[in-house]
Design an enzyme around this catalytic site. Structure first.
Site, short mmCIF file in Angstrom:
data_model
loop_
_atom_site.label_atom_id
_atom_site.label_comp_id
_atom_site.label_asym_id
_atom_site.label_seq_id
_atom_site.Cartn_x
_atom_site.Cartn_y
_atom_site.Cartn_z
N GLU A 118 -16.06 -36.19 11.27
CA GLU A 118 -16.01 -37.78 11.74
C GLU A 118 -17.55 -38.28 11.69
O GLU A 118 -17.64 -39.52 11.03
CB GLU A 118 -15.42 -38.28 13.02
N CYS A 146 -13.64 -34.45 19.08
CA CYS A 146 -13.90 -33.52 20.19
C CYS A 146 -14.69 -34.46 21.45
O CYS A 146 -15.00 -35.54 21.15
CB CYS A 146 -15.07 -32.58 19.58
N SER A 168 7.12 2.70 -5.52
CA SER A 168 7.58 1.11 -4.91
C SER A 168 7.18 0.25 -6.16
O SER A 168 7.24 -1.04 -5.74
CB SER A 168 6.87 1.14 -3.69
N TRP A 212 7.49 -1.64 -9.45
CA TRP A 212 7.31 -2.75 -8.69
C TRP A 212 8.80 -3.18 -8.19
O TRP A 212 9.88 -3.11 -9.06
CB TRP A 212 6.88 -4.26 -9.52
N THR A 245 -1.44 4.01 3.09
CA THR A 245 -1.43 3.23 2.01
C THR A 245 -2.63 3.40 1.02
O THR A 245 -2.26 3.58 -0.29
CB THR A 245 -1.43 1.69 2.13
N LEU A 261 -7.00 -4.38 -3.01
CA LEU A 261 -6.97 -5.26 -1.86
C LEU A 261 -7.60 -6.54 -2.25
O LEU A 261 -8.07 -7.29 -1.25
CB LEU A 261 -7.67 -4.57 -0.66
N GLY A 313 2.03 -1.16 4.08
CA GLY A 313 3.03 -0.08 4.49
C GLY A 313 3.86 -0.26 5.59
O GLY A 313 3.51 -0.95 6.46
N PRO A 314 5.03 0.52 5.39
CA PRO A 314 5.96 0.41 6.80
C PRO A 314 5.43 0.84 8.05
O PRO A 314 5.59 -0.03 9.20
CB PRO A 314 7.16 1.24 6.41
N LEU A 324 2.21 0.49 9.22
CA LEU A 324 1.28 -0.43 9.88
C LEU A 324 2.08 -1.68 10.03
O LEU A 324 1.85 -2.07 11.37
CB LEU A 324 -0.06 -0.61 8.89
#
Length: 347
Positions: free
Chosen positions: A55, A79, A171, A173, A199, A207, A271-272, A274
């Site tokens: 603002e 605020c 996996s 794709w 993983t 990543l 991965g499953p 985590l």
């Protein structure tokens, strides 16, 4: 007084301006100042800790007195406290602004209350305009304010029968190019991306967030969780950001550390094991499930044990959106609570 067309358009512009600000310890906020006739007089956004808020940034671009009788359209309630900068509510009052339209209430115990202060000074205030879009923009910051930790999105891809991989562990794709491109866009919207050491050892993921082979402008900080060592030549070491390693299974401790570093949003993709750990701990604020029209069978489940012993203890979700992505389907969901009408009678 209802929000008019000019104010609605200005809010859409303010949301766009907000994205120019950095993600971090402060929220992304945009502001537009309108003349009494609805013309844009000035625009502003929050540039990060220290500089003026959105603002005041907008007001600073006007000559003294030019905002008298104007309307301020802001994505977050102005605020009401003095920190590195003064209260925005007071700045608007002193500038002579006659009306304020904002999207979301400020949840801060100290910073909130700006709307009440504005009304007490005779300023007309309208709240809630495009609140859903504003919430999506700063959901990480809102979660951090409410819970003291980053907003957590848990993502996985699965076959139609709920498998994350074939019997031999392959996996790539399960899903098609459109779904994978969507994942990269969502990675780029997060402050950090987390995988487990399993993983890293199995898939050696980079990543990064990419558009084809090119890196997207914003890259999430890589986070590796688990006790096993990451090889020195792992792809994650070539990430634009140095990876953060957590030799622990205490996810609350991990999130507390990330929060202290100013990370507001975490994209869990690893991965499953985590993914299941975050879900079981009640730390999944959003679930993204990419469903491919394939059948794999076997025991490579997308989720493992999440602490559900009977159907009465099922972790129920509310699906916010179904998104077709080529032949695949994305379900975007959040954990159900008693305030969700969809859950009535489900427990």
């Amino acid at each position: 007084m209802a929000v008019n067309v000019a104010e609605r358009s200005a809010m859409a512009r303010a949301l766009e301006l907000a994205t120019r600000g950095p993600r971090g310890a402060n929220p992304q906020v945009g502001a537009v100042i309108l003349s009494p006739e609805g013309a844009i007089l000035a625009e502003g956004w929050h540039h990060g800790p220290g500089p003026p808020h959105a603002e005041v940034d907008a007001l600073s671009k006007l000559a003294p007195g030019a905002a008298r009788g104007a309307t301020a359209v802001v994505t977050l309630e102005p605020c009401n406290h003095t920190g590195r900068t003064g209260p925005c509510a007071v700045a608007l009052i002193e500038a002579g602004v006659a009306r304020v339209v904002y999207a979301l209430d400020d949840p801060g115990a100290v910073s909130g209350g700006g709307a009440e202060r504005l009304r007490a000074a005779g300023v007309d205030v309208e709240a809630g305009e495009q609140a859903a879009a504003a919430h999506t923009l700063i959901d990480g910051w809102l979660t951090a304010q409410r819970l003291g930790r980053p907003h957590v999105t848990v993502k996985w891809a699965q076959s139609l029968d709920g498998r994350a991989a074939a019997a031999d562990g392959t996996s790539q794709w399960i899903t098609g190019p459109a779904a994978r491109a969507d994942v990269h866009r969502r990675r780029a919207a997060a402050d950090a991306i987390a995988v487990g050491t399993g993983t890293v050892l199995a898939d050696d993921p980079a990543l990064t967030a990419r558009d084809g082979d090119a890196l997207l402008p914003h890259q999430p900080i890589p986070v590796i969780i688990g006790a096993r060592a990451t090889p020195s030549d792992a792809a994650v070491h070539r990430h634009p950001h140095p990876p953060l390693f957590f030799d622990t299974h205490d996810l609350h401790a991990v999130l507390a550390d990330l929060h202290a570093r100013g990370i507001q949003s975490l994209f869990v993709e690893g991965g499953p094991t985590l993914a299941s750990a975050f879900v079981a701990a009640g730390l999944a604020d959003r679930v993204l499930t990419y469903i491919a029209p394939v059948l794999l069978g076997g025991d490579r489940l997308a989720l493992t044990d999440i602490g559900v012993a009977s159907i009465d203890h099922a972790r129920r979700l509310v699906v916010d959106e179904w998104v077709p992505l080529g032949p695949d389907l994305l379900a975007i969901a959040h954990p159900a609570d008693d305030a969700d009408p969809q859950t009535e009678g489900a427990r």
